[in-house]
Design an enzyme around this catalytic site. Structure first.
Site, PDB file in Angstrom:
ATOM      1  N   SER A 284      -1.935   4.143   6.023  1.00 29.97           N
ATOM      2  CA  SER A 284      -0.873   3.919   6.025  1.00 29.97           C
ATOM      3  C   SER A 284       0.358   3.067   6.922  1.00 29.97           C
ATOM      4  O   SER A 284      -0.403   2.099   6.581  1.00 29.97           O
ATOM      5  CB  SER A 284       0.471   5.696   5.702  1.00 29.97           C
ATOM      6  OG  SER A 284       1.578   5.109   5.175  1.00 29.97           O
TER       7      SER A 284
ATOM      8  N   ASP B  72      -3.616  -9.860  10.146  1.00 25.26           N
ATOM      9  CA  ASP B  72      -2.872 -11.180   9.378  1.00 25.26           C
ATOM     10  C   ASP B  72      -2.800 -12.607  10.523  1.00 25.26           C
ATOM     11  O   ASP B  72      -2.688 -13.731   9.937  1.00 25.26           O
ATOM     12  CB  ASP B  72      -2.564 -10.821   8.691  1.00 25.26           C
ATOM     13  CG  ASP B  72      -2.512 -10.558   6.793  1.00 25.26           C
ATOM     14  OD1 ASP B  72      -4.106 -10.271   7.351  1.00 25.26           O
ATOM     15  OD2 ASP B  72      -1.928  -9.757   6.144  1.00 25.26           O
TER      16      ASP B  72
ATOM     17  N   LYS C 181      -4.877   3.444   2.405  1.00 25.76           N
ATOM     18  CA  LYS C 181      -3.432   3.855   1.783  1.00 25.76           C
ATOM     19  C   LYS C 181      -2.415   2.943   1.121  1.00 25.76           C
ATOM     20  O   LYS C 181      -2.279   2.966   2.346  1.00 25.76           O
ATOM     21  CB  LYS C 181      -2.542   5.364   1.950  1.00 25.76           C
ATOM     22  CG  LYS C 181      -1.481   5.590   1.477  1.00 25.76           C
ATOM     23  CD  LYS C 181      -1.283   6.959   2.526  1.00 25.76           C
ATOM     24  CE  LYS C 181       0.245   7.265   1.889  1.00 25.76           C
ATOM     25  NZ  LYS C 181       0.736   6.415   2.154  1.00 25.76           N
TER      26      LYS C 181
END
Length: 741
Positions: free
Chosen positions: A471, A482, A497
């Site tokens: 999460s 990223d 998740k």
């Protein structure tokens, strides 16, 4: 956060943010409201049709009897005929608890029958272990027994397996104690039959004594989880614990409890300077047998009471008193004492963010690395200074003051928490930029950015993850990956998740209930989230830049193995997503060096062996009931353990010598932020700095050597990667300036 799992025998005896109340709710009405919230707000917008009805019924039956031990096939067929095609609809129509009670009546009847069977088996059966019987290790997909006789055969094997396992365990412990010149800690314990009898007595009584709240919790949780694994109904008891977990804030007595098999509740730990510690009477090893929640003379016998209900009896409001009836560890047999303790706020310091400064002595100037451990993304709406982002900012500021050359964030086992907190924390390293994209059920996509314009820290950054990182942990790791901001290291992937939940206290948002009623809450999946690059972490998780072998790679852990998980998908990248140039990460060279170290690391060779062996056991899915075979397996395991520990002692001794020459570790807890200088880490003192724990004679027989300096294999390799990164950036003349193409 990660989904709730089955109750464990451990719970912190402290609670709560919400005061207790005595008004019981009509759980049939609660069911209608839960259904309404699911239909109106849940991301998937599932219709209450035949498919959902069947899913709810099947899940509820599986939750009650996951090992297929209690029900007969005829029971399941009979109940399915009545309720399988209408289970969700009945809840929606206000008849869900009536249905659940009828199902539970059949379940309770079968449990009572199996309880009598177990008692009789343990009294009269003379178990022998010469034949080649086996039992199935995982019965999740096994059929239910078709007759009572078939059920009796199944239970006889289960009891036989429990008896054999306990017999072998006691023999192994006795042998190990003798080899180490210690007393056998089980020598004076109850017989094997008595131990197994007590074990099942606690299990059966917890089932037979379930109240309406427990039954409602079961059926409404089945309805919730039929939508996705992270949509949950919280009973009033669970709602209180959820608030504790997310806020990291407690009101109670400050003790760690364990449910004993003989029915009592044992004091396993006492929080230093907590209410019980300051009162001075309660001691480690004491056994609680009764509770007077208001200290007004109304006692509750808590023998064999489930641990969550013991928690509820002990918790209360700030400055109120609770009386405990205790069998003292240092008392005479049968002696009881009464202790009265005033409830107070208790800090869960072990669950707060903390850090270390690891200084490597080199030929040139020392290299300092800051390691920040974040157990969860907690937040306290009443006191925002206690939120994890503020704590982490304070730690980063002190690490910068200490002159660290790099920072590593350890997210292993971090199941998530607050979305707002992780947004803030991503900005500490990226500055103001898109952190995560959230998608509504309508398809509308919104980008959530970090509020900080300038980053707090721009130097080398490593993120350490594992299969338990979920999460919010995946949001942080994914965003930093990223943006080419950090090197992510860990097991094959994180939990996976990729959904966002919103907890809704039902009484607050429903006209059917008074705010004081014990109604509980529904935690709904309302959005899916995506990385700035447009990839969902749902199912697939965050794949690290540098992978480390892990046993969890072969276990059914993670979203990919959860029932009714939402699908993985991709969306467009955020319009403002502009990653930093990646040249300063030197990923190819870091991977090359790490692979060379890991491939020659004996600890990872052991881990790969264990992984392969566990995979084979899971595929075989059977356990032998032949003592000769099991004893041979145990002897092989013990021989392997001894050989490994012998090798480890030699290897760890060399590592420790090297550590003594090369590194110093300084503790940086939230209490140390203003310390000058930072205290040197003392592992022996650190173990009980926040909580004193009861001595465990069995644990002391484990002679596996501790990791030198407290740095395990994963952390040690991640630190090596960090040192490589610092060296490569220094050689390349990188000055910490983050640039975008």
């Amino acid at each position: 956060m990660l989904p709730k799992f089955r109750r464990t025998f451990f719970a912190l005896m402290t609670l709560l943010l919400l005061p207790g109340c005595s008004f019981a709710a009509d759980f049939n009405l609660v069911g209608t409201e839960v259904a309404r919230f699911l239909k109106d707000i849940h991301y998937a917008r599932l219709p209450f049709d035949e498919k959902l009805n069947e899913r709810v019924f099947d899940d509820y039956i599986d939750d009650l009897d996951p090992g297929r031990f209690y029900f007969l096939q005829s029971d399941v067929d009979m109940l399915a005929k009545k309720y399988r095609s209408s289970a969700a609809s009945l809840i929606q129509e206000g008849m869900g608890i009536l249905m659940a009670k009828k199902i539970y009546t059949t379940y309770r009847q079968r449990v009572s029958e199996r309880s009598e069977l177990v008692k009789n088996l343990l009294k009269s059966e003379k178990f022998t272990f010469e034949n080649d019987d086996t039992i199935t290790r995982d019965r999740d997909d096994s059929p239910w027994p078709t007759t009572t006789a078939e059920a009796e055969v199944l239970w006889k094997k289960q009891i036989k397996a429990a008896f054999l396992s306990e017999q072998l365990r006691r023999e192994d412990i006795a042998t190990r104690a003798k080899e180490q010149g210690k007393k056998d800690p089980l020598a004076d314990k109850e017989s094997i039959s008595e131990k197994i009898t007590l074990r099942y007595k606690r299990l059966f009584e917890s089932i037979e004594n379930s109240d309406e709240e427990d039954i409602a919790n079961g059926i409404l949780s089945a309805l919730a989880r039929a939508h996705d694994p992270h949509t949950e109904y919280f009973s009033p008891r669970e709602l209180k614990q959820f608030n504790v977990d997310i806020s990291n804030k407690l009101i109670g007595i400050g003790a760690l409890l364990r449910a004993e098999e003989d029915g009592a509740t044992k004091i396993e730990g006492i929080v230093n300077n907590g209410p019980a510690d300051k009162a001075g009477e309660l001691k480690l090893g004491d056994r609680v047998v009764g509770v007077d929640s208001k200290n007004d003379g109304n006692w509750t016998d808590i023998m064999f009471l489930p641990i969550d209900k013991v928690v509820e009896k002990i918790r209360g409001e700030k400055d109120s008193e609770v009386a405990l009836k205790v069998e003292p560890a240092d008392g005479s047999p049968g002696e009881t004492r009464i202790y009265v303790i005033r409830r107070e706020p208790v800090d869960m310091k072990e669950e707060q963010a903390g850090a270390e400064v690891i200084t490597y002595q080199g030929e040139d100037a020392p290299v300092k690395i800051g390691v920040i451990r974040i157990p969860q993304f907690y937040f306290d709406q009443a006191d925002r200074s206690r939120n994890v982002s503020n704590h982490t900012a304070d730690l980063i500021e002190r690490l910068e003051k200490e002159g660290v050359s790099g920072i590593m964030i350890d997210l292993r086992g971090n199941g998530g928490g607050s979305l707002d907190e992780v947004r803030r924390m991503t900005g500490f390293f990226n500055g103001s930029s898109p952190v995560v994209q959230v998608k509504e059920y309508t398809g509308q996509i919104k980008t959530l950015s970090a509020p900080r314009f300038k980053p707090l820290y721009t130097g080398p950054l490593v993120i350490l993850t594992d299969k338990g990182s979920a999460s919010a942990s995946e949001i942080l790791a994914g965003a930093l990956q990223d943006y080419n901001r950090a090197v992510v290291i860990g097991s094959a992937n994180t939990f996976g998740k990729g959904t966002v939940q919103q907890p809704i206290p039902i009484a607050r948002y429903s006209r059917l209930f008074k705010p004081t009623e014990r109604v509980g809450a529904i935690k709904l999946t309302t959005q899916k989230y995506y990385r700035p690059s447009g990839s969902s972490v749902q199912i697939e998780g965050v794949v690290p830049d540098i992978k480390l072998p892990a046993v969890t790679d072969v276990l059914e852990v993670g979203e990919a193995h959860a029932k009714h998980a939402l699908a993985h998908d991709l969306i467009r990248p955020s319009s403002d997503f502009k990653p930093f140039t990646s040249g300063h990460l030197f990923l190819d060279e870091l991977k090359k060096r790490s692979v060379a170290r890991v491939s020659s690391n004996q600890e990872y060779k052991y881990l790969n062996e264990d992984r392969d062996r566990i995979k084979q056991q899971l595929e075989e899915n059977s356990i032998s009931l032949n003592k000769r075979k099991r004893k041979a397996e145990n002897e092989e395991n013990e021989s392997r353990r001894k050989a490994r520990n012998k090798e480890r002692r030699v290897r760890f001794s060399k590592i420790e010598e090297q550590d003594d020459k090369e590194i110093k570790i300084y503790r940086l807890s939230l209490e140390d932020l203003k310390a000058e200088p930072l205290p040197e880490l003392n592992l022996k003192d650190e173990d009980e700095r926040h909580m004193r724990r009861a001595k465990d004679d069995l644990a002391e027989l484990d002679d596996t050597p501790e990791w030198p300096s407290g740095i395990d294999a994963g952390k040690r390799e991640s630190l090596a990667v960090m040192r490589d990164l610092i060296e490569l950036q220094k050689t390349a003349g990188y000055n910490g300036e983050l640039t975008k193409p």
